[in-house]
Design a protein around this motif. Structure first.
Motif, PDB file in Angstrom:
ATOM      1  N   GLU A  30       0.831  -1.213   0.000  1.00 23.96           N
ATOM      2  CA  GLU A  30       0.000   0.000   0.000  1.00 23.96           C
ATOM      3  C   GLU A  30       0.864   1.261   0.000  1.00 23.96           C
ATOM      4  OE1 GLU A  30      -4.224  -1.093   2.201  1.00 23.96           O
ATOM      5  OE2 GLU A  30      -2.534  -0.483   3.450  1.00 23.96           O
ATOM      6  N   MET A  33       2.590   1.738  -3.421  1.00 23.13           N
ATOM      7  CA  MET A  33       1.722   2.085  -4.537  1.00 23.13           C
ATOM      8  C   MET A  33       0.882   3.325  -4.275  1.00 23.13           C
ATOM      9  SD  MET A  33       0.465  -1.606  -6.059  1.00 23.13           S
ATOM     10  CE  MET A  33      -0.114  -0.769  -7.551  1.00 23.13           C
ATOM     11  N   GLY A  34       0.835   3.767  -3.017  1.00 25.70           N
ATOM     12  CA  GLY A  34       0.018   4.920  -2.682  1.00 25.70           C
ATOM     13  C   GLY A  34      -1.463   4.651  -2.821  1.00 25.70           C
ATOM     14  N   SER A  35      -1.854   3.374  -2.724  1.00 23.61           N
ATOM     15  CA  SER A  35      -3.261   2.976  -2.857  1.00 23.61           C
ATOM     16  C   SER A  35      -3.585   1.913  -1.827  1.00 23.61           C
ATOM     17  CB  SER A  35      -3.548   2.420  -4.255  1.00 23.61           C
ATOM     18  OG  SER A  35      -3.330   3.382  -5.258  1.00 23.61           O
ATOM     19  N   SER A  36      -4.837   1.877  -1.393  1.00 20.39           N
ATOM     20  CA  SER A  36      -5.289   0.839  -0.490  1.00 20.39           C
ATOM     21  C   SER A  36      -5.453  -0.473  -1.244  1.00 20.39           C
ATOM     22  CB  SER A  36      -6.632   1.243   0.133  1.00 20.39           C
ATOM     23  OG  SER A  36      -7.232   0.155   0.803  1.00 20.39           O
ATOM     24  N   ASP A  39      -8.443  -0.731  -3.293  1.00 22.52           N
ATOM     25  CA  ASP A  39      -8.424  -0.103  -4.619  1.00 22.52           C
ATOM     26  C   ASP A  39      -7.656  -0.949  -5.628  1.00 22.52           C
ATOM     27  OD1 ASP A  39      -9.812   2.266  -3.818  1.00 22.52           O
ATOM     28  OD2 ASP A  39      -7.961   2.993  -2.895  1.00 22.52           O
ATOM     29  N   ILE A  40      -6.726  -1.762  -5.149  1.00 23.50           N
ATOM     30  CA  ILE A  40      -5.849  -2.520  -6.038  1.00 23.50           C
ATOM     31  C   ILE A  40      -6.518  -3.795  -6.549  1.00 23.50           C
ATOM     32  CG2 ILE A  40      -3.649  -3.759  -6.189  1.00 23.50           C
ATOM     33  CD1 ILE A  40      -2.619  -1.868  -3.960  1.00 23.50           C
ATOM     34  N   TRP A  60     -13.532  -3.026   2.368  1.00 22.14           N
ATOM     35  CA  TRP A  60     -12.868  -1.735   2.337  1.00 22.14           C
ATOM     36  C   TRP A  60     -12.032  -1.440   3.577  1.00 22.14           C
ATOM     37  CZ3 TRP A  60     -12.320   1.007  -1.994  1.00 22.14           C
ATOM     38  CH2 TRP A  60     -13.127   0.632  -3.082  1.00 22.14           C
ATOM     39  N   ARG A  62      -8.210  -1.193   4.971  1.00 22.69           N
ATOM     40  CA  ARG A  62      -6.824  -1.100   4.534  1.00 22.69           C
ATOM     41  C   ARG A  62      -6.008  -2.219   5.188  1.00 22.69           C
ATOM     42  NH1 ARG A  62      -5.160   3.581   2.081  1.00 22.69           N
ATOM     43  NH2 ARG A  62      -3.003   3.094   2.688  1.00 22.69           N
TER      44      ARG A  62
END
Length: 310
Positions: A30, A33-36, A39-40, A60, A62
Motif C-alpha cells: 500500500e 503504490m500509494g493505494s489501499s 483499490d488494487i 474496504w 486497509r
C-alpha cells in the motif's frame, strides 16, 4: 516491481495468527503504490486466515487496519484457557466467541451479496470444507446459494481449524482441510472462467504465510512410533498441496501474470502462537520486499514442464 495489468486479483493462504505476515506485507505494498488494497484488488480469494484478509479487502479495510486488528486481537482469540490446559481431553482448544466478535466488529453485518452489489464490485471467494457433503465449498457473492450468507459466518466456516475451534453450523470446518489451503488455482480459475478476465490482461498475486523448515533426519524416522507419523504426514500433505496449486496455475494459465511469494521460516511457528508477533512482523516485512522486488517463491521458479505431444 513490474506494473500490474488491467485486472488484479489476490489469493491468500491459511495460517492462523501468521496472517500478520500477509497484512504487514500488504501494508508495505500500500505504501509503495500509494493505494489501499481495496483499490488494487477486484478479486480476493482466501482460506482460513486468508479468508479474513480477503473479506477485509472486500469490506474496504486497509491492510494497515487489518494488521492492527491481528496484533490487538490475536491474544484474545487465542487466549489460554481450561480447554487448552486439558487438551487433548477437550474437543477443541478455543471458543468461537472471541473470533466471531472480532469479525463482527471489523466486518459488521454485511452479506456475501454486498461484495457483488456494491460499487466497485469485488469478487470475494472463501473456501470451507463441508464435512457432511465431504467436499470443499467455494463461497462466492454471485452464487445464489451463498448470497444471503453473513460474511462473518462464511469467514468463521473457513477459519474453524479442527481441534482448535468448534465446527460451524454443524458441518463446516477450515477450507485447508482439503487441497485449498493455498487457493491460487481457485483464484486463477475464478478470474478466467467466472469473471471472464483475459489472462493476458490479468495479474494474480499469491501470498503464503510462511514455509516451515524441513528438520527431519533419517535416524529419527527409524525410531518413529505410529503416533510420531501424524505431524510429518500432515505437514507433507500441506506443503505438497500448496506447491501443487502453484504448479497448476503455472501449467494451465501460462498467459496469466502470476506471482507467488512465500517466506521460509527459521523455526516452525504454530498458528496460535501469539508470542511471536515481532518475529511475524519481520517476516511480513521480508515478504513485502519480495513483492516489491518480484522475488518469487522457489515453487513458482520451477516452471512446469510442458506435456509431450500425443
Amino acid at each position: 516491481m513490474k506494473p500490474f495489468r488491467k485486472n488484479v486479483g489476490i489469493a491468500i493462504d491459511g495460517g492462523g495468527i501468521k496472517g500478520v505476515i500477509v497484512t504487514t506485507a500488504l501494508s508495505i505494498l500500500e505504501d509503495a503504490m500509494g493505494s489501499s488494497v481495496t483499490d488494487i484488488f477486484r478479486l480476493a480469494a482466501g482460506t482460513s486466515t486468508g479468508s479474513i484478509i480477503s473479506a477485509g479487502i472486500g469490506a474496504w479495510l486497509r491492510a494497515s487496519e487489518m494488521q492492527k486488528l491481528y496484533l490487538e486481537l490475536g491474544e484474545s482469540i487465542f487466549k489460554k484457557n481450561w480447554r487448552t490446559a486439558l487438551w487433548p481431553l477437550t474437543r477443541y482448544r478455543y471458543p468461537q466467541e472471541p473470533l466471531e466478535n472480532a469479525l463482527r466488529s471489523a466486518l459488521g453485518n454485511i452479506q456475501m451479496r454486498d461484495f457483488w452489489e456494491n460499487e466497485p464490485v469485488t469478487d470475494v471467494v472463501i473456501t470451507a470444507f463441508d464435512l457432511l457433503a465431504n467436499r470443499t465449498r467455494f463461497i462466492k457473492p454471485w452464487k445464489e446459494e451463498y448470497q444471503d450468507w453473513p460474511v462473518v459466518q462464511a469467514v468463521m466456516a473457513s477459519s474453524s481449524v479442527p481441534t482448535y475451534f468448534p465446527i460451524v453450523a454443524g458441518r463446516y470446518v477450515d477450507g485447508g482441510v482439503g487441497s485449498y489451503a493455498n487457493p491460487c488455482y481457485v483464484a486463477a480459475y475464478e478470474a478466467a472462467f467466472c469473471l471472464k478476465w483475459d489472462p493476458g490482461e490479468t495479474t494474480l498475486i499469491s501470498l503464503g504465510t510462511g514455509r516451515d523448515p524441513h528438520a527431519l533426519r533419517s535416524d529419527q524416522l527409524e525410531r518413529f512410533y505410529p503416533w510420531d507419523w501424524i505431524e510429518p504426514i500432515l505437514g507433507a500433505f500441506m506443503h505438497s498441496a500448496d506447491d501443487q496449486q502453484v504448479h497448476l496455475v503455472d501449467t494451465f494459465f501460462k498467459e496469466l501474470d502470476f506471482r507467488r511469494f512465500q517466506v521460509n521460516l527459521r523455526e516452525p511457528i504454530a498458528m496460535d502462537d501469539t508470542s511471536q508477533m515481532n518475529v511475524l512482523i519481520e517476516y511480513g516485512e521480508q515478504l513485502g520486499q519480495m513483492i516489491l522486488n518480484d522475488m518469487f517463491d522457489q515453487a513458482h521458479q520451477l516452471k512446469a514442464v510442458p506435456a509431450p505431444n500425443t
